[in-house]
Write an enzyme that holds these catalytic residues in place. Structure first.
Site, PDB file in Angstrom:
ATOM      1  N   SER A  13       0.853  -1.201   0.000  1.00  0.00           N
ATOM      2  CA  SER A  13       0.000   0.000   0.000  1.00  0.00           C
ATOM      3  C   SER A  13       0.887   1.248   0.000  1.00  0.00           C
ATOM      4  O   SER A  13       2.118   1.142   0.011  1.00  0.00           O
ATOM      5  CB  SER A  13      -0.929  -0.019   1.208  1.00  0.00           C
ATOM      6  OG  SER A  13      -0.157  -0.059   2.377  1.00  0.00           O
ATOM      7  N   GLY A  18      -3.629   7.527  -5.065  1.00  0.00           N
ATOM      8  CA  GLY A  18      -4.406   8.766  -5.016  1.00  0.00           C
ATOM      9  C   GLY A  18      -3.750   9.849  -5.858  1.00  0.00           C
ATOM     10  O   GLY A  18      -4.406  10.520  -6.653  1.00  0.00           O
ATOM     11  N   ASP A 146      -6.298  -8.392  -0.959  1.00  0.00           N
ATOM     12  CA  ASP A 146      -6.896  -8.242   0.376  1.00  0.00           C
ATOM     13  C   ASP A 146      -8.309  -8.831   0.333  1.00  0.00           C
ATOM     14  O   ASP A 146      -9.017  -8.667  -0.665  1.00  0.00           O
ATOM     15  CB  ASP A 146      -7.092  -6.755   0.748  1.00  0.00           C
ATOM     16  CG  ASP A 146      -5.795  -5.993   0.847  1.00  0.00           C
ATOM     17  OD1 ASP A 146      -4.746  -6.646   0.881  1.00  0.00           O
ATOM     18  OD2 ASP A 146      -5.854  -4.741   0.866  1.00  0.00           O
ATOM     19  N   CYS A 380     -10.738  25.883  14.012  1.00  0.00           N
ATOM     20  CA  CYS A 380     -11.810  25.117  14.656  1.00  0.00           C
ATOM     21  C   CYS A 380     -11.539  24.964  16.156  1.00  0.00           C
ATOM     22  O   CYS A 380     -11.731  25.897  16.907  1.00  0.00           O
ATOM     23  CB  CYS A 380     -11.988  23.793  13.936  1.00  0.00           C
ATOM     24  SG  CYS A 380     -13.663  23.177  14.106  1.00  0.00           S
ATOM     25  N   HIS A 513     -12.692  25.140   8.463  1.00  0.00           N
ATOM     26  CA  HIS A 513     -11.412  24.554   8.031  1.00  0.00           C
ATOM     27  C   HIS A 513     -11.002  25.107   6.667  1.00  0.00           C
ATOM     28  O   HIS A 513     -11.309  24.496   5.639  1.00  0.00           O
ATOM     29  CB  HIS A 513     -11.528  23.029   7.945  1.00  0.00           C
ATOM     30  CG  HIS A 513     -11.663  22.372   9.275  1.00  0.00           C
ATOM     31  ND1 HIS A 513     -10.582  21.959  10.006  1.00  0.00           N
ATOM     32  CD2 HIS A 513     -12.756  22.082  10.016  1.00  0.00           C
ATOM     33  CE1 HIS A 513     -10.997  21.419  11.140  1.00  0.00           C
ATOM     34  NE2 HIS A 513     -12.316  21.488  11.170  1.00  0.00           N
ATOM     35  N   GLU A 515      -8.254  25.009   5.258  1.00  0.00           N
ATOM     36  CA  GLU A 515      -7.256  24.172   4.577  1.00  0.00           C
ATOM     37  C   GLU A 515      -7.869  23.291   3.486  1.00  0.00           C
ATOM     38  O   GLU A 515      -7.192  22.929   2.530  1.00  0.00           O
ATOM     39  CB  GLU A 515      -6.485  23.315   5.583  1.00  0.00           C
ATOM     40  CG  GLU A 515      -7.254  22.203   6.290  1.00  0.00           C
ATOM     41  CD  GLU A 515      -7.940  22.647   7.584  1.00  0.00           C
ATOM     42  OE1 GLU A 515      -8.269  23.846   7.701  1.00  0.00           O
ATOM     43  OE2 GLU A 515      -8.169  21.785   8.459  1.00  0.00           O
TER      44      GLU A 515
HETATM   45  N1  GLN Z   1     -14.025  19.366  19.040  1.00  0.00           N
HETATM   46  C1  GLN Z   1     -14.506  20.601  18.534  1.00  0.00           C
HETATM   47  C2  GLN Z   1     -15.964  20.527  18.138  1.00  0.00           C
HETATM   48  O1  GLN Z   1     -16.501  19.491  17.955  1.00  0.00           O
HETATM   49  C3  GLN Z   1     -13.685  21.074  17.351  1.00  0.00           C
HETATM   50  C4  GLN Z   1     -13.751  20.191  16.173  1.00  0.00           C
HETATM   51  C5  GLN Z   1     -12.678  20.461  15.160  1.00  0.00           C
HETATM   52  O2  GLN Z   1     -11.677  21.064  15.458  1.00  0.00           O
HETATM   53  N2  GLN Z   1     -12.865  20.004  13.940  1.00  0.00           N
HETATM   54  O3  GLN Z   1     -16.586  21.559  17.987  1.00  0.00           O
END
Ligand code: GLN
Length: 538
Positions: A13, A18, A146, A380, A513, A515
């Protein structure tokens, strides 16, 4: 009908299926074709959402709120096509759908079996939600041989048989090891892997051979002979210096040409490799190094923050600097070491996370970044903890915390039971942990004249979320009076999406997020700006 390209892997693997699929997708797209890339995962989790990043790397989130395999991140970054919920399936999802149907009596008394019921469901996935795509590239997770991947291999065999051989193409990616002691390239593992695939009824059309060194003609001939693949379809992929070189390398090896030849097609326009050449050159050039500390729980596994690492590199490319990521395990970050560990750092990033372990270390690092005016980005969980830090140390709320971490705390971050999307109220939590978070794209309005507005150059943004807890909006005035501004809010003005500090050159926390939306050819403004601030910090 779309043409289907199935990508399997053999020998070991982590060969880069990807990346190969993503590069091929780029090359076909760049030559004027409409492409979709999908992933079938043989594990039993219904989605990777509940899997620890230690186990499986990052959980990638799509616009439409699916928690998917991180390979979908590769696809998006290389093709700039947003993946959808319908682009990733797992064995767990398939079985859960089938068992639900069986309980409702939908199989009309029949015995429910792997063939045809499971394989039919896989074939439904393969063709589902496809409209006018020219190519659908389907990657099969795991390695041929597999137990788990057998139904998928069987399903693609049936699919090809049912739709006519010229409609689907099989690519098999294998390892061609180089033995240092005898100075030889070995083709035997590839021969065995293809034999295994053929025993399951699939003759690969193209074999991609991953190798440390270029494969000499004699060895290519051997692979061609034993694997029953024309010599032009034995494609080598020698380790690239940076992943951004992969599309260039596959094009030089004529992978795209051979795929188009197979389907009797010609490029609709000339392939454009200039952007990849430009960023490869930029990444490989010697230049100023910017040290960025990522303080998180999963720092030991390379793929745990895949999109984040990528987004930071993209920010580096945009600022013509090299990013040196220093991964610090939050658990081990004791208050008395903070100064020592972070002294030479130009930027501090606290990524998303769950659970209590290591949170106090993160909070101390945030405190250090705030006081020393070091560029800080909290993502987050990172934003939530920045709010906790500010509440404790500036607002002097000693028991401030997130109710995720301490049920008896003063909840500056807490569980929101309802929030609105498209006018609908969605219940926030139930007993299930899987699929119950605030997921996918949500809009946020940006405060006029804020730092964040300057960075995005927009009045509103659309970003991807994955969280259960929210910053407590009832405390907004308290925070703002002391200098922490809620500069991004949900359209109903109830959910804080972004915080920033008035008296700090670059301190931003975001509930989403960013990113996931950064691309090498189109770096995300938040990461570019963060790296720019870090570049000029020292
Ligand atoms: N644990 C936090 C929540 O659920 C932040 C989650 C995260 O960082 N993706 O809100």
């Amino acid at each position: 009908m779309a043409r289907y390209i199935f990508v399997t892997g053999g020998v070991v693997s982590s060969l880069g299926k990807g990346l190969s699929s993503a590069s091929l997708a780029y090359l076909l797209k760049s030559q004027g074709y409409k492409v979709r890339v999908r992933k079938m995962d043989p594990y039993l989790n219904v989605d990777p959402g509940t899997m620890s990043p230690f186990q499986h790397g990052e959980v990638f989130v799509t616009d439409d709120g699916a928690e998917t395999d991180l390979d979908l991140g590769h696809y998006e970054r290389f093709t700039n096509i947003s993946a959808k919920k319908s682009d990733n399936i797992t064995t767990g999802r398939i079985y859960s759908d089938i068992i639900k149907k069986e309980r409702r009596g939908k199989y009309l008394g029949k015995t429910v079996q792997v063939i045809p019921h499971v394989t039919d469901r896989i074939k439904e996935f393969i063709v589902g939600d496809i409209t006018n795509e020219d190519f659908v590239i389907c990657e099969i997770g795991g390695t041929v041989g597999d137990i788990e991947s057998l139904p998928f291999v069987e399903a693609i065999r049936q699919f090809s048989n049912e739709n006519g051989k010229g409609k689907s193409l099989f690519i098999h990616l294998t390892l061609v090891p180089f033995l240092k002691s005898s100075d030889e390239i070995k083709t035997k593992p590839t021969q065995h892997s293809v034999k295994e695939l053929r025993s399951l009824g699939i003759q690969p059309d193209i074999v991609i051979c991953r190798s440390q060194k270029s494969i000499p003609l004699d060895q290519r001939k051997k692979i061609s002979l034993f694997c029953n693949v024309s010599i032009d379809n034995v494609i080598e992929t020698v380790d690239v210096r940076t992943i951004y070189e992969a599309p260039i390398s596959f094009h030089n090896e004529k992978l795209d040409k051979q795929v188009l030849n197979f389907f009797k097609l010609k490029p609709r326009k000339k392939v454009n490799l200039t952007p990849w050449k430009r960023i490869t050159k930029s990444v490989l050039e010697k230049k100023k190094i910017v040290d960025i500390a990522i303080i998180g729980k999963y720092v030991n596994l390379k793929d745990a923050y895949k999109s984040l690492d990528e987004a930071l590199i993209h920010g580096g490319i945009d600022n013509n600097v090299k990013i040196n990521l220093i991964r610090i395990e939050s658990d081990k970050l004791k208050t008395n070491q903070i100064k020592k560990l972070l002294k030479n750092i130009s930027g501090i990033l606290i990524p998303g996370g769950f659970g209590k372990r290591g949170t106090e270390g993160k909070i101390s690092a945030i405190n250090y970044a705030r006081k020393n005016k070091i560029p800080f980005l909290g993502i987050c969980f990172g934003m939530q903890l920045a709010v906790v830090e500010f509440a404790r140390n500036v607002l002097k709320i000693k028991k401030a915390n997130s109710s995720e971490l301490d049920k008896k705390c003063y909840p500056v971050v807490g569980l929101l039971n309802e929030w609105s999307k498209d006018g609908k109220l969605i219940k926030g939590s139930n007993k299930d942990l899987g699929g119950t978070m605030r997921l996918g794209i949500y809009k946020a309005n940006l405060r006029h004249n804020s730092l964040i507005e300057k960075i995005y150059k927009s009045k509103f943004i659309l970003e991807r979320h994955r969280h259960r807890y929210e910053v407590n909006n009832n405390l907004r005035n308290k925070f703002e009076n002391k200098g922490m501004i809620f500069s991004g809010m949900s359209p109903d003005d109830k959910l804080p999406e972004i915080v920033e500090l008035k008296s700090h050159p670059w301190f931003i926390g975001v509930q989403f997020h960013p990113e996931f939306k950064s691309r090498p050819l189109n770096p995300h403004p938040l990461f570019s700006s963060f790296i720019k601030a870090a570049k000029f910090y020292k």
